[in-house]
Design an enzyme around this catalytic site. Structure first.
Site, PDB file in Angstrom:
ATOM      1  N   HIS A  35      -1.376   4.375  13.486  1.00  0.00           N
ATOM      2  CA  HIS A  35      -1.230   3.369  12.422  1.00  0.00           C
ATOM      3  C   HIS A  35       0.166   3.291  11.793  1.00  0.00           C
ATOM      4  O   HIS A  35       0.439   2.383  11.014  1.00  0.00           O
ATOM      5  CB  HIS A  35      -2.266   3.589  11.316  1.00  0.00           C
ATOM      6  CG  HIS A  35      -1.909   4.743  10.397  1.00  0.00           C
ATOM      7  ND1 HIS A  35      -2.140   6.045  10.723  1.00  0.00           N
ATOM      8  CD2 HIS A  35      -1.317   4.767   9.184  1.00  0.00           C
ATOM      9  CE1 HIS A  35      -1.721   6.823   9.756  1.00  0.00           C
ATOM     10  NE2 HIS A  35      -1.202   6.077   8.800  1.00  0.00           N
TER      11      HIS A  35
HETATM   12  C1  UD1 Z   1      -1.149   3.988   3.997  1.00  0.00           C
HETATM   13  C2  UD1 Z   1      -0.087   5.009   3.628  1.00  0.00           C
HETATM   14  C3  UD1 Z   1       0.000   6.053   4.727  1.00  0.00           C
HETATM   15  C4  UD1 Z   1      -1.352   6.649   5.051  1.00  0.00           C
HETATM   16  C5  UD1 Z   1      -2.315   5.526   5.383  1.00  0.00           C
HETATM   17  C6  UD1 Z   1      -3.690   6.054   5.697  1.00  0.00           C
HETATM   18  C7  UD1 Z   1       1.798   4.089   2.287  1.00  0.00           C
HETATM   19  C8  UD1 Z   1       3.225   3.725   2.327  1.00  0.00           C
HETATM   20  N1  UD1 Z   1       1.238   4.418   3.477  1.00  0.00           N
HETATM   21  O1  UD1 Z   1      -0.677   3.303   5.152  1.00  0.00           O
HETATM   22  O2  UD1 Z   1       0.865   7.083   4.317  1.00  0.00           O
HETATM   23  O3  UD1 Z   1      -1.224   7.506   6.175  1.00  0.00           O
HETATM   24  O4  UD1 Z   1      -2.370   4.646   4.257  1.00  0.00           O
HETATM   25  O5  UD1 Z   1      -4.506   5.058   6.226  1.00  0.00           O
HETATM   26  O6  UD1 Z   1       1.198   4.083   1.241  1.00  0.00           O
HETATM   27  N2  UD1 Z   1      -5.397  -3.080   5.508  1.00  0.00           N
HETATM   28  C9  UD1 Z   1      -6.639  -3.675   5.577  1.00  0.00           C
HETATM   29  N3  UD1 Z   1      -7.658  -3.113   4.867  1.00  0.00           N
HETATM   30  C10 UD1 Z   1      -7.506  -2.009   4.108  1.00  0.00           C
HETATM   31  C11 UD1 Z   1      -6.219  -1.430   4.023  1.00  0.00           C
HETATM   32  C12 UD1 Z   1      -5.188  -1.973   4.739  1.00  0.00           C
HETATM   33  O7  UD1 Z   1      -6.839  -4.667   6.262  1.00  0.00           O
HETATM   34  O8  UD1 Z   1      -8.483  -1.545   3.488  1.00  0.00           O
HETATM   35  C13 UD1 Z   1      -4.292  -3.656   6.305  1.00  0.00           C
HETATM   36  C14 UD1 Z   1      -3.484  -4.679   5.571  1.00  0.00           C
HETATM   37  O9  UD1 Z   1      -3.135  -5.669   6.477  1.00  0.00           O
HETATM   38  C15 UD1 Z   1      -2.233  -3.922   5.163  1.00  0.00           C
HETATM   39  C16 UD1 Z   1      -2.091  -2.907   6.296  1.00  0.00           C
HETATM   40  O10 UD1 Z   1      -3.418  -2.613   6.693  1.00  0.00           O
HETATM   41  O11 UD1 Z   1      -1.130  -4.738   5.039  1.00  0.00           O
HETATM   42  C17 UD1 Z   1      -1.387  -1.646   5.860  1.00  0.00           C
HETATM   43  O12 UD1 Z   1      -2.062  -1.046   4.748  1.00  0.00           O
HETATM   44  P1  UD1 Z   1      -1.275  -0.177   3.639  1.00  0.00           P
HETATM   45  O13 UD1 Z   1      -2.225   0.385   2.700  1.00  0.00           O
HETATM   46  O14 UD1 Z   1      -0.132  -0.944   3.108  1.00  0.00           O
HETATM   47  O15 UD1 Z   1      -0.642   0.988   4.461  1.00  0.00           O
HETATM   48  P2  UD1 Z   1      -1.282   1.899   5.582  1.00  0.00           P
HETATM   49  O16 UD1 Z   1      -0.648   1.493   6.866  1.00  0.00           O
HETATM   50  O17 UD1 Z   1      -2.779   1.982   5.521  1.00  0.00           O
END
Ligand code: UD1
Length: 354
Positions: free
Chosen positions: A205
């Site tokens: 991820h």
């Molecule tokens: C975040 C953390 C990372 C951790 C990870 C665990 C930061 C900078 N990164 O990364 O350290 O390892 O969580 O999973 O805080 N999205 C969904 N549904 C959700 C959550 C996210 O669809 O419930 C999608 C969205 O398109 C979003 C993307 O995933 O833009 C990334 O999510 P985000 O929470 O920004 O960062 P992670 O990649 O999950």
């Protein structure tokens, strides 16, 4: 004595489970839980609260997804009111996500004391958003609860020794407890994988792996070419980026499934022949459960997992198959991550300093 926990992303819910338990065991601790809303899908959030029996959040800021600045800023804006209302003795922040940094900044600006759980981890990779979050949080916080001696060394090198206390790793508390409770129960793997035969488990991820289509294509191609079936537990970011780039995830050895609930993930890891990941937590869970891990990154914060070849860093996807199929090491796994009592030690430290 009031502790206010700020969480928002999947790995933080696991750490929160350990702290919520330890706080509940101490009669006179009021524990307020603030969910920033960074992760909002049921599979990324709600199931953790249900499966790990974490009390429902007292506050949900519902910030959702966005660029780093927008997401962090929305959390900061929401936190002022929450801290004014609850006025905790300690604001407790977890790990290295945008929710960690926002919780820290808002609390120090409101003159509330901050404790950082999982302090002192370093990748020394300034391209990682998590590295900025860790360094900034450690330097702003009042109490640094470090999981390992290596973490203590990093904090000392940055002049933060006086604020540091080594507690052990709270994820270890939860991992060992959950592993015992699910041992021998049915596995939940994506269709097409026979749990009686050797299989691998993978999560990918990190932006460095998902956001460059060429790199993502190379990683998926090497997973699909493995000799044993692989359960790819697909994070929403992976699914979205693969779709944007026109890269089919399913195919060859790869069987795609949704992210698993924590107990199901732990069960899958303890039964797997191998783990492939770019997650910090999963590397350590594989180590604790005695499953060889291949980490698709140039470095790891959990350097102890590399001992005796239990974890290998794989920078070139072309070498991934060799790493995944290496024999399971026979050498020991020293207990670098504590004795399963880190959460109790952490809560006691907060009470003693209230
Ligand atoms: C975040 C953390 C990372 C951790 C990870 C665990 C930061 C900078 N990164 O990364 O350290 O390892 O969580 O999973 O805080 N999205 C969904 N549904 C959700 C959550 C996210 O669809 O419930 C999608 C969205 O398109 C979003 C993307 O995933 O833009 C990334 O999510 P985000 O929470 O920004 O960062 P992670 O990649 O999950």
């Amino acid at each position: 004595m009031k502790i206010l926990s700020v969480v928002g992303a999947r790995p933080q819910f696991v750490k929160l489970a350990a702290i919520a338990d330890a706080a509940a065991q101490q009669g006179d601790v009021e524990h307020v839980i603030v969910h920033t809303g960074q992760h909002y899908d049921a599979a990324m959030s709600d199931v953790f609260f249900a499966d790990l029996r974490i009390p429902a959040p007292d506050v949900n800021l519902s910030v959702g997804s966005g660029s780093h600045g927008r997401q962090t800023g929305a959390m900061l804006a929401g936190m002022d009111e929450v801290l004014e209302e609850h006025r905790p003795d300690w604001t407790l922040v977890y790990g290295d996500t945008n929710s960690t940094l926002a919780g820290t900044l808002s609390a120090v600006k409101m003159h509330r004391r901050v404790a950082h759980l999982e302090a002192g981890l370093r990748s020394f990779n300034r391209r990682m958003p998590e590295e900025h979050n860790r360094v900034l949080t450690d330097h702003a916080a009042d109490l640094l609860l470090a999981p390992t001696e290596v973490a203590r060394t990093h904090l000392a090198a940055e002049g933060l020794a006086e604020r540091t206390l080594v507690t052990g790793d709270v994820m270890t508390d939860v991992c060992l407890r959950v592993a015992d409770s699910v041992r021998g129960t049915a596995l939940r793997l994506p269709g097409g994988i026979d749990p009686a035969q050797p299989f691998a488990v993978a999560t990918i991820h990190r932006a460095d792996n998902t956001d460059d289509p060429d790199r993502l294509r190379a990683i998926i191609a090497s997973l699909q070419a493995l000799d044993i079936p692989l359960a790819l537990l697909a994070h929403p970011r992976l699914v979205a980026r693969a779709q944007d780039a026109g890269i089919p995830l399913e195919g060859g050895a790869v069987h795609v499934g949704d992210p698993l609930a924590y107990p199901d993930l732990i069960n899958a890891v303890q039964c797997a022949r191998a783990v492939v990941t770019d997650s910090g937590g999963l590397q350590k869970e594989a180590y604790l459960l005695g499953t060889p891990c291949s980490t698709v990154r140039t470095e790891t914060e959990w350097v102890e997992t590399l001992d005796n070849d239990w974890n290998q860093l794989v920078t070139d996807p072309a070498t991934l198959a060799d790493s995944v199929m290496r024999p399971t090491p026979t050498a020991e796994r020293p207990p670098h991550y504590g004795d399963g009592k880190a959460s109790q030690r952490s809560v006691t430290a907060l009470i003693e300093r209230a």
